[in-house]
Design a protein around this motif. Sequence first.
Motif, PDB file in Angstrom:
ATOM      1  N   GLU A   9       0.825  -1.209   0.000  1.00  0.00           N
ATOM      2  CA  GLU A   9       0.000   0.000   0.000  1.00  0.00           C
ATOM      3  C   GLU A   9       0.860   1.260   0.000  1.00  0.00           C
ATOM      4  O   GLU A   9       0.480   2.284  -0.593  1.00  0.00           O
TER       5      GLU A   9
ATOM      6  N   TYR B   8       3.762   1.512  -1.484  1.00  0.00           N
ATOM      7  CA  TYR B   8       4.216   1.614  -2.870  1.00  0.00           C
ATOM      8  C   TYR B   8       3.093   2.133  -3.772  1.00  0.00           C
ATOM      9  O   TYR B   8       3.311   3.006  -4.632  1.00  0.00           O
ATOM     10  N   PHE B   9       1.891   1.600  -3.558  1.00  0.00           N
ATOM     11  CA  PHE B   9       0.753   2.058  -4.344  1.00  0.00           C
ATOM     12  C   PHE B   9       0.417   3.524  -4.062  1.00  0.00           C
ATOM     13  O   PHE B   9      -0.042   4.243  -4.958  1.00  0.00           O
ATOM     14  N   SER B  10       0.601   3.964  -2.822  1.00  0.00           N
ATOM     15  CA  SER B  10       0.329   5.367  -2.509  1.00  0.00           C
ATOM     16  C   SER B  10       1.177   6.290  -3.370  1.00  0.00           C
ATOM     17  O   SER B  10       0.761   7.392  -3.736  1.00  0.00           O
TER      18      SER B  10
ATOM     19  N   TRP C 227       2.504   5.352  -6.487  1.00  0.00           N
ATOM     20  CA  TRP C 227       2.454   5.135  -7.924  1.00  0.00           C
ATOM     21  C   TRP C 227       1.096   4.733  -8.500  1.00  0.00           C
ATOM     22  O   TRP C 227       0.884   4.896  -9.705  1.00  0.00           O
ATOM     23  N   GLU C 228       0.181   4.194  -7.698  1.00  0.00           N
ATOM     24  CA  GLU C 228      -1.019   3.570  -8.277  1.00  0.00           C
ATOM     25  C   GLU C 228      -1.819   4.518  -9.158  1.00  0.00           C
ATOM     26  O   GLU C 228      -2.333   4.123 -10.215  1.00  0.00           O
ATOM     27  N   PHE C 229      -1.949   5.763  -8.746  1.00  0.00           N
ATOM     28  CA  PHE C 229      -2.807   6.694  -9.487  1.00  0.00           C
ATOM     29  C   PHE C 229      -2.011   7.737 -10.270  1.00  0.00           C
ATOM     30  O   PHE C 229      -2.591   8.658 -10.844  1.00  0.00           O
TER      31      PHE C 229
ATOM     32  N   HIS D 290      -1.045   0.946 -15.193  1.00  0.00           N
ATOM     33  CA  HIS D 290      -1.087   0.127 -13.971  1.00  0.00           C
ATOM     34  C   HIS D 290      -1.086  -1.342 -14.413  1.00  0.00           C
ATOM     35  O   HIS D 290      -2.132  -1.928 -14.641  1.00  0.00           O
TER      36      HIS D 290
ATOM     37  N   THR E  60       0.100  -3.961 -12.718  1.00  0.00           N
ATOM     38  CA  THR E  60       0.231  -4.934 -11.630  1.00  0.00           C
ATOM     39  C   THR E  60      -1.056  -5.045 -10.820  1.00  0.00           C
ATOM     40  O   THR E  60      -1.043  -5.510  -9.691  1.00  0.00           O
ATOM     41  N   ALA E  61      -2.175  -4.631 -11.414  1.00  0.00           N
ATOM     42  CA  ALA E  61      -3.455  -4.651 -10.695  1.00  0.00           C
ATOM     43  C   ALA E  61      -3.806  -6.070 -10.255  1.00  0.00           C
ATOM     44  O   ALA E  61      -3.653  -7.032 -11.011  1.00  0.00           O
TER      45      ALA E  61
ATOM     46  N   LEU F  21       3.760   0.421 -14.172  1.00  0.00           N
ATOM     47  CA  LEU F  21       3.864   0.012 -12.776  1.00  0.00           C
ATOM     48  C   LEU F  21       3.829  -1.499 -12.635  1.00  0.00           C
ATOM     49  O   LEU F  21       2.878  -2.159 -13.070  1.00  0.00           O
TER      50      LEU F  21
END
Length: 378
Positions: free
Chosen positions: A10, A12-14, A16-18, A23, A25-26, A334
């Motif tokens: 989370e 890492y996602f914070s 890069w996710e958005f 994306h 690696t969903a 990502l």
Amino acid sequence: MTRLPDFRLETYFSRWEFTARHHLTASDAQTMTMSELLALADPEDRHAWDTLALGYTETFGDPALRRAIAGLYERADADDVICFGGAQEGLNLAMQVLLGPEDHAVVLTPNYQSAETVPMSLCEVTGVALDPARDWALDLDELTAALRPNTRVVSVNFPNNPTGAVIDAADFVRLAEICDERGIHLFSDEVYRGLERDPARALPQAADLSERALSLNVTSKSLGLPGLRIGWIVCRDRELRGRLERAKHYTTICNAAPSEILARIAIKAREPILARNRAVLAANLPLFDEFFARFDGLFEWRAPDGGCVAYPRYLGADGVEAFCTGLVEEAGVLLLPASIFASELTPTPADRFRIGLGRRDPAPALDAFAAWLKGRRD
């Protein structure tokens, strides 16, 4: 209870996710719009949606939702179901209810981080690693040897995140028997069930195999509806189910009423939604096969047995961490490097990355990925 570490995925996602352009690696299947989901509602659920009052709901979950969930199991009824705010809440509270300082747990690795860090905050934990040299096989003899007189929980996850592995059904049944023989609760994370490449390889659900077992599931992954934040545990041990409800009083108390109605629409329409998501996977897999074949000197690729994530090996001299960082920073693609799935319990491969296969039209992301690789080579 010791302090939980930062949740690496989370965090890492914070970052890069958005913000990443692609994306890739969903962990969830292709989602749908509100109008698409409501179009699947039967008249009863459509009326419930249109007339919904936004008050509190039952801590155990909406009765109609629990009946719909129970219908997915062979030996459960609505009273065996308790709903949560996603799978994470269910996992967290189940471990708190089941484990104390004098207890012991066994957890498979690699896994979703909280599957090991939550138990480790509560008691002593032993890890049993899936074997990458044998297509991520589980050694039941090794697992049995890890059990102790005070072992209270064995925690597993199939289809596995991040590897996509599915063990043989006979081994899973034997695992449930081993736990029952010793009075251990089998905690089975089944969030990717329904996305097996070969439907015949779908495992039995743990709650159908044992009254002591807990089956964890959610609308997020196979159904592709993470925005609903509805998960559940099915367990035929009524006393344990009551303890889970009392634990939930200290967290969410109850679920969001709109999400519960939307979740029961989705669960009743589970088969067409899963068929659609399996079709997306079937269309995507040849694209990933072709991509990794083009760069076979850089990767070892194996399609997953189930779920919508895979865990290829990176062979480059720079290492997977630098590779993933460069890819997202320079090409906006990502992926999740192996450090995200590192374990404190067992050695885990340091040369892997998680890639997601379940979203529609991955071609632009794969094209950007390929162009970046070619640019580095040229």
